[in-house]
Design a protein around this motif. Structure first.
Motif, PDB file in Angstrom:
ATOM      1  N   GLU A 131       0.875  -1.160   0.003  1.00  8.44           N
ATOM      2  CA  GLU A 131       0.022   0.084  -0.025  1.00  8.44           C
ATOM      3  C   GLU A 131       0.812   1.289  -0.055  1.00  8.44           C
ATOM      4  OE1 GLU A 131      -2.502   0.082   3.373  1.00  8.44           O
ATOM      5  OE2 GLU A 131      -3.675  -1.789   2.813  1.00  8.44           O
TER       6      GLU A 131
ATOM      7  N   ASP B 282      -8.696   1.417  -4.472  1.00  4.26           N
ATOM      8  CA  ASP B 282      -8.211   2.646  -4.787  1.00  4.26           C
ATOM      9  C   ASP B 282      -7.041   2.658  -5.670  1.00  4.26           C
ATOM     10  OD1 ASP B 282      -5.523   3.069  -3.036  1.00  4.26           O
ATOM     11  OD2 ASP B 282      -7.155   2.260  -1.622  1.00  4.26           O
TER      12      ASP B 282
ATOM     13  N   SER C 212     -10.681   2.083   2.061  1.00  2.00           N
ATOM     14  CA  SER C 212     -10.406   3.173   1.178  1.00  2.00           C
ATOM     15  C   SER C 212     -11.217   2.878   0.037  1.00  2.00           C
ATOM     16  CB  SER C 212      -8.944   3.333   0.776  1.00  2.00           C
ATOM     17  OG  SER C 212      -8.383   2.098   0.323  1.00  2.00           O
TER      18      SER C 212
ATOM     19  N   TYR D 258      -7.200   8.787  -2.079  1.00  2.00           N
ATOM     20  CA  TYR D 258      -6.653   7.991  -1.040  1.00  2.00           C
ATOM     21  C   TYR D 258      -6.148   8.438   0.395  1.00  2.00           C
ATOM     22  CZ  TYR D 258      -3.837   4.258   1.572  1.00  2.00           C
ATOM     23  OH  TYR D 258      -3.531   3.312   2.554  1.00  2.00           O
TER      24      TYR D 258
ATOM     25  N   ARG E  49     -14.576  11.036  -3.769  1.00  2.97           N
ATOM     26  CA  ARG E  49     -14.528   9.512  -4.060  1.00  2.97           C
ATOM     27  C   ARG E  49     -15.770   8.911  -4.793  1.00  2.97           C
ATOM     28  NH1 ARG E  49     -10.939   8.754   1.429  1.00  2.97           N
ATOM     29  NH2 ARG E  49      -9.175  10.329   0.431  1.00  2.97           N
TER      30      ARG E  49
END
Length: 489
Positions: free
Chosen positions: A18, A374, A311, A270, A287
């Protein structure tokens, strides 16, 4: 290898696929209890850095500081710690290391005693000419106590020939390149500043419930204001320096016309907390709109839309609404795993995703599933999640990503792998899909991402955001990186 010898990156092996947040900063100017308010703000900004935390306050006579490794609640868990930080002025910092190892000497705010008195600074971002400046400063006799690029600010201020604090501060920021949102504290003032392109966020707020009308907050995100009951006033502008003192708030624009907005677009994808409002845009709504654009651009017939938590949730809601496909929590995330106490052997690494995520078989079994995430970094986590969803009975798994392919490293304050370790840098979308094991793979386009943020499309001649991780279009010179490339040839 013993547990005590593990670095924080190794302790976070579950998250090694990540992107990691940069840092969070808070500044308080009031008449009471700055440390408690700062700690509340840092709690709200915990998502921006989990390695270390620190607070510096000033009580009218002397500075007080406490810094430590760990989460805010761990560093400031003892009421006696907050009690040891008296004063109505303070700054705080949450750290995730992008430069410099995780050691106490690198924990911010950084503090120094100058001829004009004490001075503390906290920095979110990354300087792209820090090594070049450091070499010059060392030759001039400066002794660096940390390995973080943020210490450059301290030394540039120290050697400045200007007489007052503000002129020294401006002299320093005019010599650095890169991304920075800064809060700084002297005995007379609180200073806040953004780089000329405003890559990293920084906002100004007001504490309305404190009797002193001259009570102000500076923070990385609006979610920090909510945690301390403060009101949002405005975003600090790119290239702007805010000075808060006993006379109130004043603004300086030292970069004249050499400013424009190239805010980090990945904050919307994010990094920022969903309940924050940045640059007059709700992160949560942005988002959702990205998810809706994703549905328009790469729709596929399916039975259920499932986010990869946490996320991917807002984008999945937007996708589900736009496609009229039911939204379900088909993957449940454990919020209590923290840093594992288990030594990360290869076998445990393979189980890492299962420690963090569990499938909800009741809504997946026998279904065609659209997974929304994401981003894809190395792809190892995506592969394991697709395998988990198939094992829970999904008959098809279609992976949709709420950002364009991440093909390039970030040099402006986000911890990203080298380009050769980014899956999208070395593989086509079809190749990525095969490696991950999905039935199909789709990314939102750059234009779709810009449309979701209320722009017509990406302007190639004048892009409105910093999107270098997708496009390779770096708006700030990469001086240190380019020097390293020359040396390696």
């Amino acid at each position: 290898m013993t547990l005590s010898s593990l670095s924080s990156h190794e302790l976070d092996f579950i998250d090694d696929d990540e992107f990691h947040e940069e840092c969070g900063v808070v500044g308080i100017w009031t008449t009471q209890d700055a440390a408690s308010l700062t700690a509340l703000g840092l709690h709200a900004l915990q998502h921006r850095g989990q390695e270390a935390s620190g607070i510096v306050t000033y009580d009218g006579n002397q500075f007080h500081t406490h810094r430590g490794l760990g989460l805010v609640g761990e560093v400031f868990d003892d009421p006696r710690v907050i009690a040891s930080l008296p004063g109505g002025m303070g700054i705080g910092h949450n750290r995730y290391a992008t430069t410099g190892e995780t050691q106490l000497r690198n924990v911010q705010p950084l503090y120094g005693d100058f001829e004009f008195g004490g001075f503390a600074v906290a920095h979110n971002g990354n300087l792209t000419n820090a090594q070049l400046l450091k070499q010059s400063l060392v030759r001039r006799g400066c002794l660096f106590q940390s390995s973080t690029d943020s210490e450059v600010f301290i030394h540039l201020i120290a050697i400045s020939l200007y007489s007052n604090v503000i002129d020294r501060f401006i002299d320093a920021i005019k010599q650095v390149q890169g991304a920075y949102s800064l809060v700084a504290l002297s005995k007379d003032m609180l200073i806040a500043a953004r780089d000329p392109l405003g890559v990293r966020p920084l906002i100004l707020g007001k504490l309305p419930y404190i009797q002193d009308e001259n009570s102000w907050v500076v923070a990385s995100e609006t979610c920090a204001l909510s945690s301390m009951g403060a009101d949002f006033v405005r975003d600090i502008e790119p290239g702007e320096v805010i000075i808060i003192d006993h006379d109130g708030v004043r603004s300086i624009h030292p970069f004249a016309d050499n400013t424009s907005s190239r805010f980090c677009i990945f904050e919307y994808v994010y990094f920022a907390r969903p309940d924050s409002v940045i640059e007059n845009k709700s992160v949560y709504m942005a988002r959702k709109k990205i998810g809706a654009e994703l549905a328009k651009e790469s729709h596929v017939e399916a039975d259920v839309v499932v986010p990869v938590p946490d996320s991917g949730v807002p984008a999945a809601i937007g996708y589900a609404e736009a496609s009229n496909i039911p939204f379900e929590l088909g993957i449940i995330r454990s919020h209590y795993i923290g840093r594992t106490f288990i030594e990360p052997t290869d076998q445990i690494r393979n189980l890492g995703v299962k420690l963090k995520h569990a499938t909800n078989r009741a809504v997946i079994n026998g279904k065609r599933v659209i997974l929304i995430d994401d981003s894809i970094v190395r792809g190892t986590t995506s592969k394991k999640i697709v395998e988990m969803v198939r094992a829970a009975g999904a008959i098809e798994v279609h992976l949709r990503i709420a950002s364009p392919p991440t093909q390039h490293s970030c040099f402006y304050g986000i911890d990203t792998p080298a380009e050769e370790k980014l899956l999208a840098h070395t593989h086509s979308i079809d190749e990525m899909c095969k490696l991950i094991g999905a039935d199909s793979l789709g990314f939102v386009s750059a234009d779709g991402l810009y449309r979701a943020l209320q722009e017509d499309k990406r302007n190639n001649q004048n892009p409105q955001y910093c999107d270098a991780c997708f496009t390779g279009d770096y708006p700030i010179p990469l001086t240190d990186h380019d020097m390293q490339l020359v040396k390696s040839k």
